[in-house]
Design a protein around this motif. Structure first.
Motif, PDB file in Angstrom:
ATOM      1  N   LYS A  26       0.836  -1.205   0.000  1.00 20.52           N
ATOM      2  CA  LYS A  26       0.000   0.000   0.000  1.00 20.52           C
ATOM      3  C   LYS A  26       0.873   1.257   0.000  1.00 20.52           C
ATOM      4  O   LYS A  26       0.540   2.264  -0.640  1.00 20.52           O
ATOM      5  N   ILE A  27       1.996   1.194   0.713  1.00 20.22           N
ATOM      6  CA  ILE A  27       2.919   2.334   0.744  1.00 20.22           C
ATOM      7  C   ILE A  27       3.559   2.516  -0.631  1.00 20.22           C
ATOM      8  O   ILE A  27       3.714   3.639  -1.117  1.00 20.22           O
ATOM      9  N   THR A  28       3.931   1.407  -1.259  1.00 20.77           N
ATOM     10  CA  THR A  28       4.492   1.474  -2.607  1.00 20.77           C
ATOM     11  C   THR A  28       3.506   2.149  -3.558  1.00 20.77           C
ATOM     12  O   THR A  28       3.894   2.981  -4.384  1.00 20.77           O
ATOM     13  N   GLY A  29       2.236   1.787  -3.443  1.00 16.76           N
ATOM     14  CA  GLY A  29       1.213   2.399  -4.295  1.00 16.76           C
ATOM     15  C   GLY A  29       1.028   3.875  -4.006  1.00 16.76           C
ATOM     16  O   GLY A  29       0.939   4.695  -4.929  1.00 16.76           O
ATOM     17  N   LEU A  30       0.990   4.241  -2.728  1.00 14.98           N
ATOM     18  CA  LEU A  30       0.821   5.647  -2.353  1.00 14.98           C
ATOM     19  C   LEU A  30       1.997   6.504  -2.815  1.00 14.98           C
ATOM     20  O   LEU A  30       1.825   7.665  -3.164  1.00 14.98           O
ATOM     21  N   ALA A  31       3.182   5.918  -2.831  1.00 19.05           N
ATOM     22  CA  ALA A  31       4.384   6.667  -3.220  1.00 19.05           C
ATOM     23  C   ALA A  31       4.262   7.245  -4.620  1.00 19.05           C
ATOM     24  O   ALA A  31       4.808   8.320  -4.913  1.00 19.05           O
ATOM     25  N   ALA A  32       3.534   6.557  -5.491  1.00 17.92           N
ATOM     26  CA  ALA A  32       3.381   7.028  -6.871  1.00 17.92           C
ATOM     27  C   ALA A  32       2.593   8.334  -6.948  1.00 17.92           C
ATOM     28  O   ALA A  32       2.681   9.064  -7.940  1.00 17.92           O
ATOM     29  N   PHE A  33       1.844   8.643  -5.895  1.00 18.80           N
ATOM     30  CA  PHE A  33       1.034   9.859  -5.866  1.00 18.80           C
ATOM     31  C   PHE A  33       1.728  11.000  -5.115  1.00 18.80           C
ATOM     32  O   PHE A  33       1.211  12.116  -5.068  1.00 18.80           O
ATOM     33  N   GLY A  34       2.895  10.707  -4.518  1.00 24.25           N
ATOM     34  CA  GLY A  34       3.596  11.708  -3.726  1.00 24.25           C
ATOM     35  C   GLY A  34       4.631  12.460  -4.519  1.00 24.25           C
ATOM     36  O   GLY A  34       4.877  12.203  -5.696  1.00 24.25           O
ATOM     37  N   LYS A  35       5.255  13.394  -3.837  1.00 23.09           N
ATOM     38  CA  LYS A  35       6.325  14.194  -4.446  1.00 23.09           C
ATOM     39  C   LYS A  35       7.434  14.399  -3.426  1.00 23.09           C
ATOM     40  O   LYS A  35       7.253  14.160  -2.226  1.00 23.09           O
ATOM     41  N   SER A  36       8.570  14.879  -3.915  1.00 22.39           N
ATOM     42  CA  SER A  36       9.722  15.074  -3.036  1.00 22.39           C
ATOM     43  C   SER A  36       9.438  16.170  -2.012  1.00 22.39           C
ATOM     44  O   SER A  36       8.786  17.177  -2.312  1.00 22.39           O
ATOM     45  N   SER A  37       9.906  15.948  -0.784  1.00 19.93           N
ATOM     46  CA  SER A  37       9.739  16.918   0.303  1.00 19.93           C
ATOM     47  C   SER A  37      10.942  16.800   1.217  1.00 19.93           C
ATOM     48  O   SER A  37      11.836  15.977   1.003  1.00 19.93           O
ATOM     49  N   PHE A  38      10.991  17.609   2.253  1.00 24.23           N
ATOM     50  CA  PHE A  38      12.111  17.566   3.195  1.00 24.23           C
ATOM     51  C   PHE A  38      12.167  16.227   3.931  1.00 24.23           C
ATOM     52  O   PHE A  38      13.198  15.864   4.498  1.00 24.23           O
ATOM     53  N   ALA A  39      11.064  15.472   3.884  1.00 17.06           N
ATOM     54  CA  ALA A  39      11.050  14.153   4.521  1.00 17.06           C
ATOM     55  C   ALA A  39      12.094  13.231   3.902  1.00 17.06           C
ATOM     56  O   ALA A  39      12.656  12.362   4.584  1.00 17.06           O
ATOM     57  N   VAL A  40      12.374  13.396   2.598  1.00 15.47           N
ATOM     58  CA  VAL A  40      13.398  12.589   1.928  1.00 15.47           C
ATOM     59  C   VAL A  40      14.757  12.840   2.575  1.00 15.47           C
ATOM     60  O   VAL A  40      15.504  11.906   2.892  1.00 15.47           O
ATOM     61  N   GLU A  41      15.080  14.106   2.795  1.00 13.15           N
ATOM     62  CA  GLU A  41      16.367  14.462   3.402  1.00 13.15           C
ATOM     63  C   GLU A  41      16.465  13.929   4.825  1.00 13.15           C
ATOM     64  O   GLU A  41      17.523  13.462   5.255  1.00 13.15           O
ATOM     65  N   VAL A  42      15.367  13.995   5.559  1.00 16.50           N
ATOM     66  CA  VAL A  42      15.383  13.511   6.944  1.00 16.50           C
ATOM     67  C   VAL A  42      15.691  12.017   6.986  1.00 16.50           C
ATOM     68  O   VAL A  42      16.557  11.563   7.742  1.00 16.50           O
ATOM     69  N   LEU A  43      14.992  11.229   6.171  1.00 20.30           N
ATOM     70  CA  LEU A  43      15.229   9.786   6.161  1.00 20.30           C
ATOM     71  C   LEU A  43      16.650   9.471   5.695  1.00 20.30           C
ATOM     72  O   LEU A  43      17.328   8.613   6.275  1.00 20.30           O
ATOM     73  N   SER A  44      17.109  10.172   4.663  1.00 27.07           N
ATOM     74  CA  SER A  44      18.455   9.929   4.118  1.00 27.07           C
ATOM     75  C   SER A  44      19.541  10.188   5.145  1.00 27.07           C
ATOM     76  O   SER A  44      20.602   9.548   5.132  1.00 27.07           O
ATOM     77  N   ARG A  45      19.283  11.118   6.043  1.00 25.68           N
ATOM     78  CA  ARG A  45      20.263  11.518   7.045  1.00 25.68           C
ATOM     79  C   ARG A  45      20.661  10.354   7.956  1.00 25.68           C
ATOM     80  O   ARG A  45      21.757  10.327   8.517  1.00 25.68           O
ATOM     81  N   TYR A  46      19.770   9.373   8.094  1.00 24.06           N
ATOM     82  CA  TYR A  46      19.997   8.292   9.043  1.00 24.06           C
ATOM     83  C   TYR A  46      20.508   7.009   8.393  1.00 24.06           C
ATOM     84  O   TYR A  46      20.712   6.010   9.083  1.00 24.06           O
ATOM     85  N   ILE A  47      20.705   7.032   7.073  1.00 26.62           N
ATOM     86  CA  ILE A  47      21.139   5.822   6.368  1.00 26.62           C
ATOM     87  C   ILE A  47      22.512   6.040   5.758  1.00 26.62           C
ATOM     88  O   ILE A  47      22.752   7.038   5.087  1.00 26.62           O
ATOM     89  N   GLU A  48      23.409   5.088   5.992  1.00 29.70           N
ATOM     90  CA  GLU A  48      24.759   5.165   5.446  1.00 29.70           C
ATOM     91  C   GLU A  48      25.111   3.855   4.751  1.00 29.70           C
ATOM     92  O   GLU A  48      24.710   2.783   5.194  1.00 29.70           O
ATOM     93  N   ILE A  49      25.856   3.960   3.658  1.00 29.29           N
ATOM     94  CA  ILE A  49      26.433   2.787   3.015  1.00 29.29           C
ATOM     95  C   ILE A  49      27.911   3.065   2.841  1.00 29.29           C
ATOM     96  O   ILE A  49      28.308   3.965   2.117  1.00 29.29           O
TER      97      ILE A  49
END
Length: 212
Positions: free
Chosen positions: A100-123
């Motif tokens: 359901k989240i995958t489906g909802l993502a298609a209706f969304g757009k980029s926001s500061f939430a992307v930066e927040v989540l990215s801040r906590y992930i490292e490779i």
């Protein structure tokens, strides 16, 4: 056990069964797909929520019909569990309604939430890490550091990371977009690292995360 009863109902005895680790089963299907496609020399990658303490593995398959594990990721650094935390933030059932989240993502757009989540992930060096407290001691340390203005990029839990991202947008579709984009970007970065590291050009994947 329930699994043994299912096997018995299908006429399979325990003596005929071979038990393997969760991600070895995923690697087996990825390897079989590589062989079936006529590309035995392949990079194999598995990713899902968790299985036997792991959330992902990396292996190389060769023309002799074997594969060799070269890396694994702990269940504590699970992109699947991060995705699950967003699913549950919507009051959907985790480990069941992620689609359901995958489906909802298609209706969304980029926001500061992307930066927040990215801040906590490292490779780093092909290893994925999510920066949150993974033990009581780490939890206490982070709380102490916060009192003096440090540990800004470490969270107490996956749920706290998702809450912080959610606070940056009032649009449910945008939060879904954020976790989908961060997951995709992280997976592409991980795969790109190992393709370059191993020199392989063929790729075969398995595990629930790839369904998203």
């Amino acid at each position: 056990s329930r699994i043994q009863r299912i096997l018995f109902d299908h006429g399979i005895s325990q003596s005929e069964s071979i038990w393997v680790k969760h991600h070895d089963a995923h690697l087996g299907t990825a390897h079989a797909a590589a062989l079936a496609s006529g590309k035995p020399d392949s990079l194999l990658i598995t990713l899902d929520g968790e299985g036997d303490g792991e959330s992902g593995t990396v292996a190389t398959a060769s023309s002799d019909g074997r594969y060799t594990r070269i890396s694994s990721t702990s269940k504590l650094d699970s992109l699947g569990y991060l995705y699950q935390a967003v699913t549950e933030r919507y009051n959907f059932k985790g480990n069941q309604h992620e689609g359901k989240i995958t489906g909802l993502a298609a209706f969304g757009k980029s926001s500061f939430a992307v930066e927040v989540l990215s801040r906590y992930i490292e490779i780093e060096d092909g290893k994925l890490a999510i920066n949150f407290a993974k033990s009581r001691n780490q939890n206490r340390t982070i709380r102490s550091l916060r009192r003096i203005g440090l540990a800004k990029n470490q969270a107490l839990s996956l749920e706290e990371i998702v809450d912080l991202a959610s606070s940056k947008t009032s649009n449910y579709e945008d939060l879904a977009f954020a976790v989908q984009k961060v997951l995709e970007d992280s997976v592409v970065e991980l795969i790109s690292y190992w393709l370059e590291k191993t020199g392989l050009v063929n790729l075969s994947v398995s595990g629930g995360v790839f369904a998203n």
